[in-house]
Each structure stands twice: as structure tokens, then as C-alpha cells.
Design a protein around this motif. Structure first.
Motif, PDB file in Angstrom:
ATOM      1  N   ASP A 259       0.759  -1.233  -0.017  1.00  0.00           N
ATOM      2  CA  ASP A 259       0.046  -0.036  -0.085  1.00  0.00           C
ATOM      3  C   ASP A 259       0.641   1.321  -0.048  1.00  0.00           C
ATOM      4  O   ASP A 259       0.487   2.286  -0.508  1.00  0.00           O
ATOM      5  CB  ASP A 259      -0.911  -0.011   1.273  1.00  0.00           C
ATOM      6  CG  ASP A 259      -2.082  -1.081   1.098  1.00  0.00           C
ATOM      7  OD1 ASP A 259      -2.374  -1.331  -0.327  1.00  0.00           O
ATOM      8  OD2 ASP A 259      -2.855  -1.128   1.831  1.00  0.00           O
ATOM      9  N   SER A 262       2.074   2.163  -3.450  1.00  0.00           N
ATOM     10  CA  SER A 262       0.980   2.270  -4.583  1.00  0.00           C
ATOM     11  C   SER A 262       0.228   3.611  -3.850  1.00  0.00           C
ATOM     12  O   SER A 262      -0.506   4.212  -4.511  1.00  0.00           O
ATOM     13  CB  SER A 262       0.053   1.354  -4.359  1.00  0.00           C
ATOM     14  OG  SER A 262      -0.612   1.069  -3.334  1.00  0.00           O
ATOM     15  N   ASP A 263       1.076   4.230  -2.821  1.00  0.00           N
ATOM     16  CA  ASP A 263       0.507   5.699  -2.321  1.00  0.00           C
ATOM     17  C   ASP A 263      -0.769   5.276  -1.476  1.00  0.00           C
ATOM     18  O   ASP A 263      -1.754   6.342  -1.369  1.00  0.00           O
ATOM     19  CB  ASP A 263       0.424   6.821  -3.475  1.00  0.00           C
ATOM     20  CG  ASP A 263       1.666   7.417  -3.482  1.00  0.00           C
ATOM     21  OD1 ASP A 263       2.661   7.346  -2.508  1.00  0.00           O
ATOM     22  OD2 ASP A 263       1.880   8.277  -4.552  1.00  0.00           O
ATOM     23  N   ASN A 264      -1.261   4.142  -1.180  1.00  0.00           N
ATOM     24  CA  ASN A 264      -2.517   3.963  -0.581  1.00  0.00           C
ATOM     25  C   ASN A 264      -2.351   4.028   1.036  1.00  0.00           C
ATOM     26  O   ASN A 264      -3.364   3.846   1.723  1.00  0.00           O
ATOM     27  CB  ASN A 264      -3.168   2.525  -0.942  1.00  0.00           C
ATOM     28  CG  ASN A 264      -3.746   2.915  -2.445  1.00  0.00           C
ATOM     29  OD1 ASN A 264      -4.222   3.781  -2.770  1.00  0.00           O
ATOM     30  ND2 ASN A 264      -3.476   1.780  -3.180  1.00  0.00           N
ATOM     31  N   SER A 511       4.895   7.210   1.789  1.00  0.00           N
ATOM     32  CA  SER A 511       4.360   7.444   0.329  1.00  0.00           C
ATOM     33  C   SER A 511       4.855   8.618  -0.088  1.00  0.00           C
ATOM     34  O   SER A 511       5.648   9.461   0.644  1.00  0.00           O
ATOM     35  CB  SER A 511       2.973   7.398   0.216  1.00  0.00           C
ATOM     36  OG  SER A 511       2.588   8.481   0.925  1.00  0.00           O
TER      37      SER A 511
END
Length: 534
Positions: A259, A262-264, A511
Motif C-alpha cells: 500500500d 502504491s500511495d494507498n 508514500s
């Protein structure tokens, strides 16, 4: 404040891939500046509790650090300085006067007063309440009267309110480091709204704790999913630079790592061991390292007959090749441990366990067989903490070097493991991690190994050890205290209730949506410094 606690994840220190890893804070963000109206997302495990006097693990402590402001914090030299306290003074190290800063309010609008500390500490110390951190009030006069199934009293005689912003704490004996202790979570205050009656915690308080810190709860604790907090505008201290924090609960670190990539997710506090070798490539300068106080060890249920002989415990220690596991599993990102206290505290000595820390398979097997060690060893660990690889590697070594059957058993969550070992359910050996509550040798000794220690899950009891720790606590100077603590540590080396394995440092990532990400010695993200990127 800064906190330690039992650590759910595998703590990871400075990577040896020097030149590839940037140390400290900062990071690349976007090019549009920061956004004070955004919330950030930080990975944690499922907390065991969210009541300050019942929280003794790192995930719960990270949440409470958002909701509460401590009496003291620590500077770069690990010296305590006042935060919510105006002053903490004593002329004899026995009677301490704590004056509170004016202007603090709880998130429900209540003014913070001396009563809130006195009430919270008495609640934590009262044995029938079963608080995990009750031990930390042991030094206060009258604590003993609150112990047992039918205590003599409900409040400690050593706590006295002077006025709305002042109270005194009288200890049962002098303790020069008492001010240093006050940065720990157990010493947070509780509002009147936390109690349904004097000394009775209100039902539902833990699901939406009310504190006096920089953030307040947003909704309630969503178990196994998230805890959300938002900025508390009336906070009188240093203001956060983000609008809120979502503490997102993960059962697998690998999912959190994916995550972040993926910048989540904005911050992962521990890089999974299986991603260590690629983290610097995956994250670039968003892969961070910083000093930590973490200590990883294997614990014995000393109350079980098969592990009651110290020679059995020493033999298992000698059968573990710490260097090999550190190299093969952790890519030289941890340091083999052969002492019971971290190098970050004054009084640390290298290799206090002596021959028990020397990898010697032949001697280990002979000693194990002579001591009647069990033919089967189980190592329990929390499956939500990234421990499988090193536990499996340890089992493989024990199979080869001791000729035993060894199996690793994962409990779904760290809270599940703690619950089982606290109830003395059979789990075999079990992995534990420790991050200091406050910077002192005593904090690596008293809570973990004293007969009444708050985190003594292994049933270890040595009256001479207890006496030495108490004498160290009562010493007039740090130098005198350290001598006593070192003598106590020498007893641990003889008894080996746990096997020191590794010292760690923070190894974390973030992130592209955040910057100024820092972690402290206590495995916590600094929630006041972190910023969201436009």
C-alpha cells in the motif's frame, strides 16, 4: 512523550547498504507544498487496549500519543523536560511536586486539573481493575494497600492534591529518576467523563478515549480496521501540521508495504524482512532509518517443568547462530544481542550473558541432553508482525544443533499472543520485543523480570534480583544506580529467563504524499512534525 512497549513488529536497524539509504527525516513529496487540511495514514497492528494504564504495546501507544500530551518528553540526550507539566521538583527524591501548565483541556471541554492525574493513577494502581501498567505506580506510597483481591484501600496515600494545578507524589522510598518515568503512557490523565462512578471506568470509554493531546477521536475504534483522529484546535501545545491521522490496522506487513508503494498508505513503521533487500530501490529516499531502543528476545515459560532448568535455556541460546540469522534474514540490518539492556541507555555492557551467547552446537547439544531438555520445541509468535522467516530459521538451527523437533506457531495478532501468555496457556517459547518506556537501565529490568513486573510474562522470580533493582531505584546518583542494575543483570545471565537475540533500529518508509516523517526511539511516528504534500 515517548513510549516503549512490547513491540508487535520485528524492529529493524540501520541498513548496511550505506550510501543507498538516507537517515532521518525528510523525503520527496510533490512539488506543490504542504496541505494542512489533509489527513495522513499510518500503519499499526490491532491495539490490545486504548486505556492509558492498560496499554503496554506499541500500536496502542502510537494511538494514545495522538490523543494525550505527557507530563514530560525527552531531549536528544534522553533528559526529561516539561511538556504538560510546568515543573516537576523534589528536594529529597521522595516527595515530588508536580505543577501543571494552565490552559490544557480535554477533548470534551473539561479543564485539566490535578484531580485528573490523581484519579487516573489510582484507577491504574487498583489491583481489581487489572491494568497492565499497574506496576509503574509501585513506587508510590500506599500502592501496596491497593493490591490483592480485596484491597485495603482504593486510593494511594502518596497522591495528594494541593490545588487545581498542583499535586504531590510521595514515594515509598527515594527514586532519583521519577521525573524521567513521567513520560510513560501510564501517567496520562483521565477526564471525569472517563468514570461512571469514582474509580469505575465508564463503559465504552476505551472505544472512544477522551484525552488532552493534539488530536481527538473521530468516531470510535474500528477493531481490526482503523482508528481515526482529527486535530484538536484548542490544544495549547505545538500544533500538528495535518488535519488528522488514520491509524490503519494491518495483520500482514507485506500488505502495508504494497500500500505504501502504491500511495494507498502514507507510513509503514517497519519494512517487512522480505522487502529489506529491495526497499532502497522501491522507495528511494523515502526508505528511512533512525535509532531505536528495541530489543528482540525469546521468552521461556519458566513455570513449565521442561523449561524450568536454566541449563536447558542456556543450551538453546548456545544453539542459535545470531550472526547467521542477522545476515541471512535481516540483511545485516540488526545487531546480534548478548545483553539484556539496549546500547542506547547508560550502563549498557556488551555480552553480559557470556558463554550462553557463544554459538557452540556441540557444547549446546551436550548441555541440553544432560539437562533433560524436551524433544520438541514450539516457538509462538504473532503472525501480524513479520516474524515467520526468522522464527523458521531459528527452528531449523535448533533442529540441526540440538536434534529436536521444532515448529513455529503463529497467533493471528500480537494482542492474541499477549492474552495467551498472560493466562499461562501453553505456547512453548514465545517471541517478545521491548521498546523502552523511559531512558533507564531500570526500564529494561524491572518491568520485564521483577516478580511483579508489568511485562513479566514468563513467571521469572528471583528475590535477589528484585532487591538489587529496588536498591538501584533508591540510589542517590545515576552512577550508584547503574552499579546495582548491572549486578541485577548479572543474575539474569545466570538464570536466562529469556534469550537475547537482536537489537534494532527503526527501518521505515513513506508514500509520496507525506514529508518530514520521523520516528523516535520508542517506535512512534512524530505526529506533530509529519506533513501532507499538496
Amino acid at each position: 512523550m515517548r513510549v516503549r512497549r512490547l513491540a508487535a513488529w520485528t524492529a529493524l536497524p540501520l541498513a548496511v547498504t550505506l550510501g543507498l539509504v538516507a537517515c532521518g527525516s525528510g523525503g520527496d513529496g510533490g512539488s506543490g507544498g504542504t496541505n494542512p487540511n489533509a489527513a495522513v495514514r499510518i500503519e499499526i497492528a490491532e491495539p490490545q487496549h486504548l486505556v492509558p494504564t492498560n496499554t503496554n504495546e506499541t500500536s496502542g501507544s502510537q494511538v494514545l500519543a495522538a490523543l494525550f500530551s505527557p507530563l514530560v518528553e525527552y531531549d536528544e540526550a534522553n533528559k526529561a523536560y516539561e511538556v504538560a507539566a510546568e515543573s516537576v521538583t523534589s528536594e529529597d527524591n521522595t516527595t515530588w511536586t508536580i505543577k501543571l501548565k494552565d490552559g490544557y483541556t480535554f477533548h470534551n471541554g473539561e479543564k485539566v486539573t490535578a484531580d485528573n492525574y490523581v484519579d487516573a493513577w489510582n484507577y491504574g494502581a487498583y489491583a481489581p481493575n487489572g491494568q497492565n501498567s499497574s506496576y509503574f505506580f509501585e513506587k508510590i506510597a500506599g500502592y501496596e494497600d491497593l493490591q490483592g483481591e480485596q484491597p485495603k484501600a482504593r486510593t494511594m496515600s502518596g497522591l495528594k492534591k494541593v490545588d487545581d494545578l498542583t499535586f504531590t507524589v510521595t514515594l515509598s522510598q527515594p527514586y532519583a529518576e521519577f521525573k524521567t518515568m513521567l513520560g510513560y503512557t501510564a501517567f496520562y490523565p483521565l477526564p471525569k467523563a472517563a468514570f461512571s462512578a469514582p474509580g469505575v471506568l465508564a463503559e465504552g470509554y476505551e472505544q472512544a478515549p477522551i484525552g488532552q493531546g493534539p488530536f481527538k477521536m473521530k468516531g470510535t475504534w474500528q477493531h481490526d480496521a482503523k482508528v481515526e483522529v482529527e486535530k484538536y484546535d484548542a490544544f495549547p501545545g505545538e500544533k500538528p501540521k495535518v488535519a488528522g491521522v488514520e491509524f490503519r490496522i494491518y495483520q500482514q506487513l507485506t500488505a502495508a508495504y504494497a500500500d505504501v508503494l502504491s500511495d494507498n498508505l502514507d507510513v509503514i513503521k517497519t519494512i517487512p524482512t522480505e522487502n529489506l533487500s529491495t526497499a532502497s530501490t522501491d522507495l528511494g529516499d523515502r526508505f528511512k532509518t533512525s535509532p531505536a531502543s528495541s530489543f528482540q528476545f525469546l521468552s521461556f515459560p519458566t513455570y513449565q517443568k521442561e523449561f524450568s532448568n536454566p541449563d536447558v535455556r542456556k543450551a538453546i541460546s548456545m544453539a542459535i547462530d545470531r550472526e547467521e540469522i542477522t545476515k541471512s534474514i535481516f540483511k545485516d540490518s540488526q545487531t546480534p544481542a548478548r545483553s539484556f539492556v539496549s546500547p542506547v541507555v547508560a550502563g549498557y555492557r556488551d555480552n553480559t550473558i557470556g558463554s550462553a551467547g557463544t554459538f557452540d552446537p556441540a557444547k549446546a547439544k551436550a548441555l541440553y541432553q544432560a539437562a533433560g531438555g524436551p524433544s520438541r520445541i514450539e516457538i509462538s509468535y504473532n503472525g501480524d508482525g513479520g516474524h515467520k522467516d526468522w522464527v523458521d530459521a531459528t527452528c531449523n538451527q535448533l533442529k540441526a544443533n540440538l536434534g529436536v523437533d521444532c515448529v513455529g506457531t503463529a497467533e493471528p495478532k500480537f494482542a492474541d499472543l499477549l492474552t495467551k501468555v498472560k493466562a499461562k496457556q501453553p505456547v512453548g517459547l514465545f517471541r517478545m520485543g521491548w521498546i523502552m518506556d523511559y531512558p533507564s537501565m531500570e526500564n529494561y529490568l524491572g518491568p520485564l523480570y521483577s516478580t511483579t513486573g508489568s511485562s513479566n510474562y514468563y513467571g521469572y522470580s528471583n528475590p535477589q534480583f528484585d532487591r538489587l533493582v529496588a536498591e538501584g531505584s533508591a540510589a542517590a546518583t545515576e552512577e550508584e544506580a547503574i552499579k546495582k542494575y548491572q549486578q541485577a543483570e548479572d543474575l539474569l545471565a545466570k538464570d536466562m529467563p529469556v534469550i537475547p537475540l537482536r537489537f534494532g533500529q527503526n527501518s521505515f518508509g513513506h508514500s509520496t504524499k507525506v514529508t518530514n516523517v520521523e520516528m523516535d526511539l520508542f517506535d512512534r511516528v512524530d505526529l506533530v512534525k509529519i506533513e501532507a504534500v499538496q
